[in-house]
Design an enzyme around this catalytic site. Structure first.
Site, mmCIF file in Angstrom:
data_model
loop_
_atom_site.group_PDB
_atom_site.id
_atom_site.type_symbol
_atom_site.label_atom_id
_atom_site.label_comp_id
_atom_site.label_asym_id
_atom_site.label_seq_id
_atom_site.Cartn_x
_atom_site.Cartn_y
_atom_site.Cartn_z
ATOM 1 C CG ASP A 68 0.015 -3.598 -1.942
ATOM 2 O OD1 ASP A 68 0.145 -4.512 -2.779
ATOM 3 O OD2 ASP A 68 -0.763 -2.643 -2.105
ATOM 4 C CG ASN A 80 -9.691 6.311 -2.384
ATOM 5 O OD1 ASN A 80 -8.832 5.762 -3.077
ATOM 6 N ND2 ASN A 80 -9.894 5.998 -1.112
ATOM 7 C CG HIS A 118 -6.258 3.521 -3.010
ATOM 8 N ND1 HIS A 118 -7.612 3.291 -2.954
ATOM 9 C CD2 HIS A 118 -5.720 2.389 -3.535
ATOM 10 C CE1 HIS A 118 -7.877 2.079 -3.412
ATOM 11 N NE2 HIS A 118 -6.749 1.516 -3.784
ATOM 12 C CD GLU A 161 -7.370 3.389 1.140
ATOM 13 O OE1 GLU A 161 -7.929 4.324 0.543
ATOM 14 O OE2 GLU A 161 -7.610 2.195 0.895
#
Length: 239
Positions: free
Chosen positions: A62, A128, A130, A135
């Protein structure tokens, strides 16, 4: 899924390096690379080694959209600093965060991934669950896509910028389906903040609310975590 528990992130980086070295000996040519603190010990080992990466291809997960590659918070800059300056690759692909048309850049990156199947994909994991900028709620069938960063991610990343307003709001990210097409996946997780994510990754149900949980369905995944990150795992998963 193989779980390797190490005493710390330094040993974890060495374990990951051994996997890459073995893969290259077996003919692997394409590495999927990640940014963040987790892979830095791995990149240190790669830089300190006598391995030659000049015939290898790398594909990063990314990049922020809107950041110049020379910006010290861009993932281009990160990769140059931690790996490519010392160990150049034949081809090093990272999304162009300054592309005039983000949709065209997404298509271009999907074509790059399709033309260069990834042999070993390195991943980190967020608190979380991800992976990359995928996400909770990201479809498992996603390919490279543009991402609106969540408020929690913006706040988490603001520590790297002078203030929260400077944090980019968009990114270009390899999708979960693209990640799952990698031949082998090595996920790195270190520290107390990753305990819940590691437990959900390994033990929890496979759900889009925990993007990393899909790795349970991949045929060749190695999770490398330190003792602290593994603290909440059922002992049967620890080796």
């Amino acid at each position: 899924m193989k779980i390797i528990v190490t005493k710390d992130n330094i040993e974890g980086g060495t374990k990951a390096f051994e996997i890459i070295k073995k893969g290259m000996e077996d003919g692997d040519k394409v590495l999927g690379l990640a940014t963040g603190s987790s892979p830095i010990p791995l990149y240190d080992d790669m830089c300190d080694s006598d391995l030659d990466f000049s015939d290898m291809t790398s594909i990063n997960l990314d990049e922020y959209y809107g950041l110049n590659p020379d910006n010290d918070q861009s993932y281009h800059y990160f990769m140059q600093k931690h790996l490519f300056d010392k160990k150049p690759f034949k081809h090093s692909y990272i999304p162009n965060g300054m592309a005039k048309d983000i949709d065209e850049e997404v298509d271009r990156y999907n074509d790059i991934i399709a033309a260069n199947p990834i042999d070993i994909q390195i991943l980190g994991i967020g608190r979380n669950g991800h992976i990359a900028f995928n996400e909770p709620g990201t479809p498992f069938g996603s390919l490279t896509h543009k991402v609106q960063l969540t408020e929690s991610t913006i706040k988490a990343n603001s520590r790297f910028f002078d203030n929260e307003d400077e944090v980019p709001r968009q990114a270009i990210c390899m999708g979960i389906k693209s990640i799952m097409q990698s031949k082998k996946i090595v996920l790195l997780a270190f520290g107390e903040s990753k305990q819940d994510a590691v437990k959900a990754l390994v033990e929890g149900p496979v759900t889009e609310e925990v993007p990393a949980s899909i790795l349970q369905d991949h045929p060749d995944v190695t999770v490398i975590c330190d003792e602290v990150a593994a603290a909440k795992l059922d002992p049967k998963y620890r080796n």
